[in-house]
Design a protein around this motif. Structure first.
Motif, PDB file in Angstrom:
ATOM      1  N   ALA B  15       0.842  -1.041  -0.179  1.00  9.67           N
ATOM      2  CA  ALA B  15       0.036  -0.121   0.005  1.00  9.67           C
ATOM      3  C   ALA B  15       0.729   1.215  -0.268  1.00  9.67           C
ATOM      4  CB  ALA B  15      -0.955   0.108   1.062  1.00  9.67           C
ATOM      5  N   THR B  18       2.555   1.971  -3.496  1.00  6.83           N
ATOM      6  CA  THR B  18       1.783   2.411  -4.598  1.00  6.83           C
ATOM      7  C   THR B  18       1.539   3.959  -4.185  1.00  6.83           C
ATOM      8  OG1 THR B  18      -0.283   1.958  -3.282  1.00  6.83           O
ATOM      9  CG2 THR B  18       0.279   0.408  -4.756  1.00  6.83           C
ATOM     10  N   LEU B  19       1.350   4.548  -2.792  1.00 10.08           N
ATOM     11  CA  LEU B  19       1.174   5.885  -2.516  1.00 10.08           C
ATOM     12  C   LEU B  19       2.794   6.568  -3.026  1.00 10.08           C
ATOM     13  CD1 LEU B  19      -0.615   5.782   0.872  1.00 10.08           C
ATOM     14  CD2 LEU B  19      -1.455   6.065  -1.330  1.00 10.08           C
ATOM     15  N   THR B  21       4.709   5.548  -5.300  1.00 14.08           N
ATOM     16  CA  THR B  21       4.689   5.866  -6.822  1.00 14.08           C
ATOM     17  C   THR B  21       4.145   6.911  -7.247  1.00 14.08           C
ATOM     18  OG1 THR B  21       4.215   3.360  -6.707  1.00 14.08           O
ATOM     19  CG2 THR B  21       4.658   4.326  -8.789  1.00 14.08           C
ATOM     20  N   GLY B  22       2.804   7.176  -6.694  1.00 14.78           N
ATOM     21  CA  GLY B  22       2.253   8.554  -7.338  1.00 14.78           C
ATOM     22  C   GLY B  22       2.769   9.814  -6.806  1.00 14.78           C
ATOM     23  N   VAL B  25       5.635  11.091  -9.183  1.00 14.15           N
ATOM     24  CA  VAL B  25       5.141  11.780 -10.419  1.00 14.15           C
ATOM     25  C   VAL B  25       5.116  13.190  -9.854  1.00 14.15           C
ATOM     26  CG1 VAL B  25       3.509  12.043 -11.996  1.00 14.15           C
ATOM     27  CG2 VAL B  25       4.024   9.751 -11.183  1.00 14.15           C
ATOM     28  N   THR B  26       4.359  13.501  -8.779  1.00 14.81           N
ATOM     29  CA  THR B  26       4.151  14.944  -8.520  1.00 14.81           C
ATOM     30  C   THR B  26       5.405  15.683  -8.046  1.00 14.81           C
ATOM     31  OG1 THR B  26       3.344  13.930  -6.348  1.00 14.81           O
ATOM     32  CG2 THR B  26       1.648  14.951  -7.782  1.00 14.81           C
ATOM     33  N   TYR B  29       7.558  16.856 -11.008  1.00 12.85           N
ATOM     34  CA  TYR B  29       6.808  18.127 -11.495  1.00 12.85           C
ATOM     35  C   TYR B  29       7.330  19.334 -10.580  1.00 12.85           C
ATOM     36  CZ  TYR B  29       4.809  15.753 -15.508  1.00 12.85           C
ATOM     37  OH  TYR B  29       4.650  15.226 -16.550  1.00 12.85           O
ATOM     38  N   GLU B  35       8.184  22.283 -16.881  1.00 17.70           N
ATOM     39  CA  GLU B  35       7.250  21.408 -17.472  1.00 17.70           C
ATOM     40  C   GLU B  35       5.738  21.902 -17.098  1.00 17.70           C
ATOM     41  OE1 GLU B  35       7.622  17.500 -18.496  1.00 17.70           O
ATOM     42  OE2 GLU B  35       9.700  17.324 -18.133  1.00 17.70           O
ATOM     43  N   ILE B  37       2.770  24.292 -17.537  1.00 18.53           N
ATOM     44  CA  ILE B  37       2.283  25.072 -18.605  1.00 18.53           C
ATOM     45  C   ILE B  37       1.325  26.061 -18.722  1.00 18.53           C
ATOM     46  CG2 ILE B  37       2.930  23.030 -20.282  1.00 18.53           C
ATOM     47  CD1 ILE B  37      -0.317  22.617 -20.174  1.00 18.53           C
ATOM     48  N   MET B  50      -5.409  35.065 -29.702  1.00 20.02           N
ATOM     49  CA  MET B  50      -6.106  33.645 -30.150  1.00 20.02           C
ATOM     50  C   MET B  50      -6.089  33.390 -31.643  1.00 20.02           C
ATOM     51  SD  MET B  50      -7.429  33.924 -27.328  1.00 20.02           S
ATOM     52  CE  MET B  50      -8.744  32.614 -27.325  1.00 20.02           C
ATOM     53  N   PHE B  51      -6.427  32.029 -31.755  1.00 19.10           N
ATOM     54  CA  PHE B  51      -6.222  31.531 -33.012  1.00 19.10           C
ATOM     55  C   PHE B  51      -7.127  32.365 -34.056  1.00 19.10           C
ATOM     56  CE2 PHE B  51      -5.206  27.885 -30.532  1.00 19.10           C
ATOM     57  CZ  PHE B  51      -3.722  27.634 -30.931  1.00 19.10           C
TER      58      PHE B  51
END
Ligand code: SF4
Ligand code: SF4
Lengths: 371, 162
Positions: B15, B18-19, B21-22, B25-26, B29, B35, B37, B50-51
């Motif tokens: 358990a 898995t926490l 691992t998450g 990722v954070t 960043y 990265e 945006i 604008m386009f």
């Protein structure tokens, strides 16, 4: 002590969830009958966002009625537009250029991707993980940029017109789409790391909100929610339209029928959508972006039905025409409405805390239910 | 018994993994701010573009002589699904032929009702109207959203026919 517990009387009680509730994602009111925290019954009440889109379509011309479907399931607006256009084109027996078919299919798949990304973000957020919301929106932004450049709007695009498309694709379209595919292929594993394996998430979704295949079929639950129960109902595969007969892809089916299975279907579908786009993006045939149509369309007498696969399930468009410039009657079979009807069966006997997770995995969009 | 205890701790261990691992990722960043945006609106207003096809609002194009291309044919009014456009026309004397002809008096546009569907632009035979890129439409009074698009004193360009 045992005695005391047995003697204690429990009483069922009502509770209103919504119409203003952050996790119903719109104005849906659920009347819950509870026994403690066990759900006895869920009764959805609709009508808070009814805009009579079907009735309004009756006064509109065939060109005008398309843009109203943007406002049904706004997360699959392009697919809704496409459904109406396909029904009208069926009535006119119009031959659609291949280019249109390819572009429609690519943008449909992009729409599906962006819808699933948003769903993934919101699903995490419903269970208390704000991070996923931000990550989902980060990748969705690239798709909305593609839409904005080619179609002119980010959400309610109205890019389809009966006979084809409103404009040709933007010169940057292919490059941007390919960039997105490259980007998203790198980011998709992050989704799994963040949520799919997370112990809190799996504990709250596995073996919860069970829907059997028989129930799914009898309630007409379609789309990823139906396929999570083993119901092979992908319209793209069963009755291909546009360019879906020219591409290869797998119909994702899980047989567990619980919340986690429905989650996994959508996660795998994102990969398939990427794969479909990859097959088409370099092969868009040259040609017109619109077949010739008259300035005033009159459908011949008769009834026309077209089904498509939106991000939420099967959308049916039923048009009755009496050879006037506006339809006699229009009926939309929206996927959200049928999917919602299965919520009661899924939730009975479950805990109230899991209700939000179940609703999330059904991926309800309320304006789609109410129209 | 011992097996149950081992399993118990094993579960706790997986358990936690898995926490983490998450969290990885954070964490990534957090240490790679490049990265991110996020756009800083409204600080980036000056550079925000604008386009080209972006549908902001309907505008009637005027050239430097205060002339537009609208003949008052009402095609856009008919194409509009929700009555956002009202063409109020008048008769005026054509200076060349000195015959009366139709011209617009007021091109009324209800921005508050517009659904930005682009049908009016497609319908216009003379390309007199177009979608502008402006998107900051909020005002304090609803009546400000009803606009008269033809500028005061403007007239139709020479040579534009219905
Ligand atoms: S964009 Fe659509 S709704 Fe808006 S004025 Fe034009 S036709 Fe009417
Ligand atoms: S804007 Fe175009 S369509 Fe509308 S009245 Fe003028 S010329 Fe006709």
């Amino acid at each position: 002590m045992e005695d005391l517990l047995n003697k204690a009387e429990t009483q069922e009680y009502f509770i209103n969830m919504g119409p203003q509730h952050p996790s119903t994602h719109g104005v849906l009111r659920l009347m819950l009958t509870l026994d403690g925290e066990i759900i006895k019954k869920v009764e959805p009440h609709l009508g808070y966002i009814h805009r009579s889109i079907e009735k309004m379509s009756e006064k509109d011309s065939y060109y005008q009625m398309v843009h109203l479907t943007d406002r049904m399931d706004y997360l699959s607006c392009h697919i809704n537009n496409e459904a109406v256009c396909l029904a009208i084109e069926k009535g006119l027996q119009l031959e659609i250029p291949d280019r249109v078919k390819y572009i429609r299919t690519i943008i449909s798949e992009l729409t599906r991707l962006s819808s699933h990304q948003l769903w993934w973000g919101v699903m995490g957020m419903d269970l208390g993980a704000i991070t996923t919301f931000l990550y989902g929106f980060r990748d969705r932004e690239m798709i909305t940029d593609i839409f904005e450049e080619t179609c002119g709007a980010r959400l309610t695009m109205n890019y389809n017109v009966p006979g084809g498309l409103m404009f040709d694709i933007h010169p940057n379209f292919q490059k941007r789409t390919k960039d997105f595919i490259k980007h998203f292929k790198k980011k998709l594993p992050e989704y799994d790391e963040l949520l799919s394996g997370n112990i809190i998430f799996t504990e709250r979704t596995k073996d919860i909100g069970y829907l059997s295949k028989e129930d799914a079929i009898s309630y007409g639950v379609t789309g990823p929610s139906g396929r999570g129960s083993g119901f092979a109902c992908d319209v793209r595969k069963r009755i291909p339209y546009s360019a879906y007969d020219k591409v290869e892809f797998k119909e994702i089916i899980y047989t567990e029928g619980d919340s986690f299975a429905r989650y996994k279907v959508r996660m795998d579908e994102m990969k398939e959508s990427l794969y479909i786009i990859e097959q088409l993006i370099d092969n868009i045939p040259e040609g017109d972006f619109k077949a010739k149509t008259k300035a005033v369309i009159k459908l011949p007498d008769g009834e026309y039905y077209q089904r498509v696969e939106t991000a939420r399930g099967e959308l049916g468009v039923y048009i009755i025409s009496d050879n006037k410039k506006n339809p006699y009657r229009v009926k939309y079979r929206s996927p959200g409405f049928s999917n919602l009807s299965a919520l009661d069966t899924m939730a009975r006997g479950g805990k109230i805390a899991d209700l939000v997770a179940m609703m999330s995995t059904l991926d309800l969009v309320i304006p789609d239910i109410d129209r | 018994m011992i097996k149950a205890i081992i399993n118990y701790f094993k579960e706790i261990f997986t358990a936690c993994r898995t926490l983490i691992t998450g969290m990885k990722v954070t964490g990534y960043y957090f240490f790679h701010p490049k990265e991110i945006i996020t756009q800083q609106y409204p600080e980036n207003r000056a550079t925000l573009q604008m386009f080209d096809r972006f549908r902001g609002e309907v505008v009637l194009l005027h050239d430097e002589n205060n002339e537009h291309k609208c003949t008052g044919c009402s095609a856009c009014e008919i194409a509009c699904p929700n009555g956002s456009i009202e063409i109020i026309s008048k008769k005026e004397i054509d200076p060349e032929t000195s015959k009366p002809k139709k011209a617009i008096d007021k091109f009324v546009y209800h921005l508050s009702m517009c659904t930005f569907c682009n049908l009016c632009i497609l319908a216009c035979p003379t390309d007199a109207i177009k979608m502008s890129k402006s998107f900051e439409h909020s005002v304090y009074d609803r009546s400000k959203l009803t606009k008269v698009l033809n500028k005061p004193g403007s007239k139709i360009m020479a040579g534009i026919k219905e």
